[in-house]
Design a protein around this motif. Structure first.
Motif, PDB file in Angstrom:
ATOM      1  N   ARG A 230      67.267  58.015  62.854  1.00 53.18           N
ATOM      2  CA  ARG A 230      67.636  56.936  61.941  1.00 53.18           C
ATOM      3  C   ARG A 230      67.979  55.645  62.681  1.00 53.18           C
ATOM      4  O   ARG A 230      67.871  54.557  62.116  1.00 53.18           O
ATOM      5  N   GLN A 231      68.363  55.761  63.943  1.00 56.62           N
ATOM      6  CA  GLN A 231      68.720  54.557  64.702  1.00 56.62           C
ATOM      7  C   GLN A 231      67.564  53.571  64.796  1.00 56.62           C
ATOM      8  O   GLN A 231      67.769  52.379  65.008  1.00 56.62           O
TER       9      GLN A 231
ATOM     10  N   PRO B 147      65.729  50.073  60.526  1.00 57.63           N
ATOM     11  CA  PRO B 147      66.640  48.994  60.117  1.00 57.63           C
ATOM     12  C   PRO B 147      67.185  49.231  58.705  1.00 57.63           C
ATOM     13  O   PRO B 147      66.538  49.865  57.870  1.00 57.63           O
ATOM     14  N   ARG B 148      68.377  48.729  58.475  1.00 56.41           N
ATOM     15  CA  ARG B 148      69.008  48.945  57.172  1.00 56.41           C
ATOM     16  C   ARG B 148      68.167  48.393  56.027  1.00 56.41           C
ATOM     17  O   ARG B 148      68.142  48.966  54.933  1.00 56.41           O
ATOM     18  N   GLU B 149      67.468  47.265  56.255  1.00 57.73           N
ATOM     19  CA  GLU B 149      66.677  46.695  55.163  1.00 57.73           C
ATOM     20  C   GLU B 149      65.525  47.615  54.763  1.00 57.73           C
ATOM     21  O   GLU B 149      65.082  47.593  53.615  1.00 57.73           O
TER      22      GLU B 149
ATOM     23  N   GLN C 265      65.797  51.061  55.187  1.00 60.81           N
ATOM     24  CA  GLN C 265      66.487  52.196  54.574  1.00 60.81           C
ATOM     25  C   GLN C 265      66.802  51.931  53.105  1.00 60.81           C
ATOM     26  O   GLN C 265      66.784  52.847  52.273  1.00 60.81           O
ATOM     27  N   ARG C 266      67.057  50.673  52.785  1.00 58.51           N
ATOM     28  CA  ARG C 266      67.440  50.332  51.406  1.00 58.51           C
ATOM     29  C   ARG C 266      66.318  50.607  50.404  1.00 58.51           C
ATOM     30  O   ARG C 266      66.581  50.778  49.211  1.00 58.51           O
TER      31      ARG C 266
ATOM     32  N   ASP D  49      67.129  53.807  48.572  1.00 58.52           N
ATOM     33  CA  ASP D  49      68.482  54.019  48.044  1.00 58.52           C
ATOM     34  C   ASP D  49      68.495  54.266  46.538  1.00 58.52           C
ATOM     35  O   ASP D  49      69.559  54.388  45.933  1.00 58.52           O
TER      36      ASP D  49
END
Length: 511
Positions: free
Chosen positions: A295-296, A299-301, A303-304, A307
């Motif tokens: 997961r590292q 990027p969070r964008e 991953q979103r 969600d």
């Protein structure tokens, strides 16, 4: 055990995207191997046989079925056309009320306009505008948005694309931001207000997409491939093997091997490893990002996207082998119900029914395949999976639907020879797709902008890794995911300073 592939590309998944990427990689001198969890190619583009009946699980229509039309060259390069035969329907579907009042969604915009105005003279102006939009989209090349990888496009390329798109900017803006359900609210006629949301198959579809479908049906560029989805996928798999590629079936990838922030191969669940210079994931996006790699690197964008805010399409498919010839019936009808019926915990106000008698290869002579496909809640089925109640629920829901079908086809109960039920858990089990999604992200007015620009195909801190297919190309249509495979090889060729080449099989050139 470790297998070295040399100067090569490893592809995860033998669906349409993975097969296409493999074909174009082989055309350009790369050595490729595809690792597939199932025992056959196609992924979601599939069908299955039961007691002489073939139940199709994917293609309703295929863009690119007409020579000289958008996407045809793609299928030519992948060895599908021109030997593939297609069925072209004059109508997409029908929407019918219990009293018999029926909307016939003709592919011919002139016939459709006349029919709609007969149903509702009060809505003449709105109907004229709508049908004019369909005529406009007969000239629109949907493949423009996929012909070149976005990552490689420079200012001049964007300018050329803008000039080609300019005549369609207004209709795209007007009809792209309007769902079928939104469109229905503009009608004065009560029947059309109920029927219009179902006229393209689902109420959240952007009207522009439905218009494009009707436009391509009218130009004979959206046919159903005779033989069904699995045979279609097998043709591409054959093309890939003829080009020198390798497919390893029943070989599920456990992990993408990473060293020094670079993808260098894959490890299977049997602990075998295969090393390569690049890794292309053409499988489920959620599994890729949250299981196959660490997961590292995500990027969070990115991953979103997973969600829960983006819509997906989990479905319940009940397929029936019937000892009756239904060829005289409309091939696809959505029946509006007088009273809602509860199926899989949800109230249903309409039931869509299809038969496949237009393709005689899918059922024995004088028999038929009859199918009902409904959207359904993944969590509903996931909660009971693995328990006896799951099988009981499949039987119960299929019997409810059969009782409803008895109203439309009297005596059909006695003619049923085989019942097959596929839930989201079925799709998940056989394809690995997150929540059993049948098309990645569902194409709605919310996801349409994402389908135009696409989602990221690479990760910023992980070299030599690429993602293709329906999870990075929202909408998930068969030609779009095939173009996704083509485009990633164009990108790789650019990285390696190679000229991208796409060839046509010799047998195709002679026809």
């Amino acid at each position: 055990m470790k297998h070295k592939c040399g100067d090569a590309i490893v592809i995860i998944g033998a669906g349409i995207a993975g097969l296409a990427a493999g074909c174009y990689a082989q055309m350009n001198g790369y050595q490729t191997q595809i690792f597939e969890m199932h025992d056959r190619p196609g992924g979601l583009c599939t069908a299955w046989q039961r007691q002489g009946f073939v139940f199709d699980g994917c293609i309703h229509y295929l863009f690119g079925s007409a020579r000289g039309q958008p996407f045809y060259q793609l299928w030519e390069e992948l060895g599908v056309v021109p030997q593939q035969q297609f069925v072209h329907h004059d109508e997409l579907l029908r929407v019918s009320e219990p009293d018999g009042k029926t909307l016939i969604v003709y592919s011919n915009p002139d016939l459709l306009e006349q029919h709609l105005k007969e149903l509702s003279p009060l809505d003449r102006r709105l109907i004229s505008d709508f049908c004019m939009g369909i005529r406009t989209f007969t000239r629109f090349d949907l493949s423009l948005l996929q012909q070149q990888p976005k990552a490689l496009m420079q200012l001049g390329d964007w300018g050329k694309l803008a000039r080609k798109m300019l005549p369609f900017v207004c209709p795209l803006a007007r009809w792209g931001n309007l769902s079928a359900a939104d469109f229905a609210e503009k009608f004065q006629d009560p029947f059309l207000r109920r029927a219009i949301p179902q006229m393209f198959g689902w109420e959240d579809i952007p009207v522009m997409v439905g218009m494009s479908l009707l436009a391509y049906m009218h130009t004979k560029n959206a046919g159903f491939p005779l033989g069904g989805s699995l045979q279609f996928a097998e043709k591409i798999a054959d093309r890939y093997l003829e080009l020198g590629g390798e497919i390893h079936y029943e070989s599920q990838v456990e992990k993408i091997v990473i060293e020094k922030h670079q993808a260098i191969g894959v490890r299977l669940y049997n602990n075998e490893e295969c090393y390569a210079d690049r890794v292309i994931s053409a499988c489920d996006g959620h599994n890729t990002l949250f299981s196959l790699i660490d997961r590292q690197y995500v990027p969070r964008e990115i991953q979103r996207y997973y969600d829960g805010h983006l819509p997906i399409h989990s479905q319940l498919q009940v397929s029936l082998g019937v000892n009756r010839d239904l060829s005289a019936e409309p091939h696809w009808t959505t029946h509006l119900l007088a009273e809602p019926v509860v199926i899989a915990g949800e109230e249903r106000y309409e039931i869509g029914v299809k038969h496949y008698c237009f393709d005689p290869s899918l059922a024995p002579q004088e028999k038929s395949v009859l199918m009902v496909v409904l959207t359904t809640n993944y969590e509903y089925w996931q909660r009971i999976y693995g328990r006896s109640i799951y099988d009981a629920e499949e039987i119960q829901e299929s019997q409810i639907l059969i009782d409803i079908l008895e109203r439309f086809y009297p005596g059909i109960k006695d003619d049923i020879e085989f019942i097959d039920v596929a839930t989201p858990l079925t799709y998940e089990r056989y394809t690995g797709n997150w929540q059993g999604s049948s098309c990645g992200w569902l194409l709605t007015k919310q996801t349409l902008p994402l389908s135009i620009k696409g989602l990221p195909k690479t990760l910023p801190n992980l070299r030599n890794f690429y993602a293709i297919g329906q999870w990075v190309e929202p909408g998930g249509s068969v030609p779009v995911v095939a173009m996704s495979g083509r485009n990633i090889i164009q990108q790789i060729c650019r990285e390696d300073n190679r000229i991208f080449r796409a060839t046509i099989p010799i047998f195709t050139q002679r026809i």
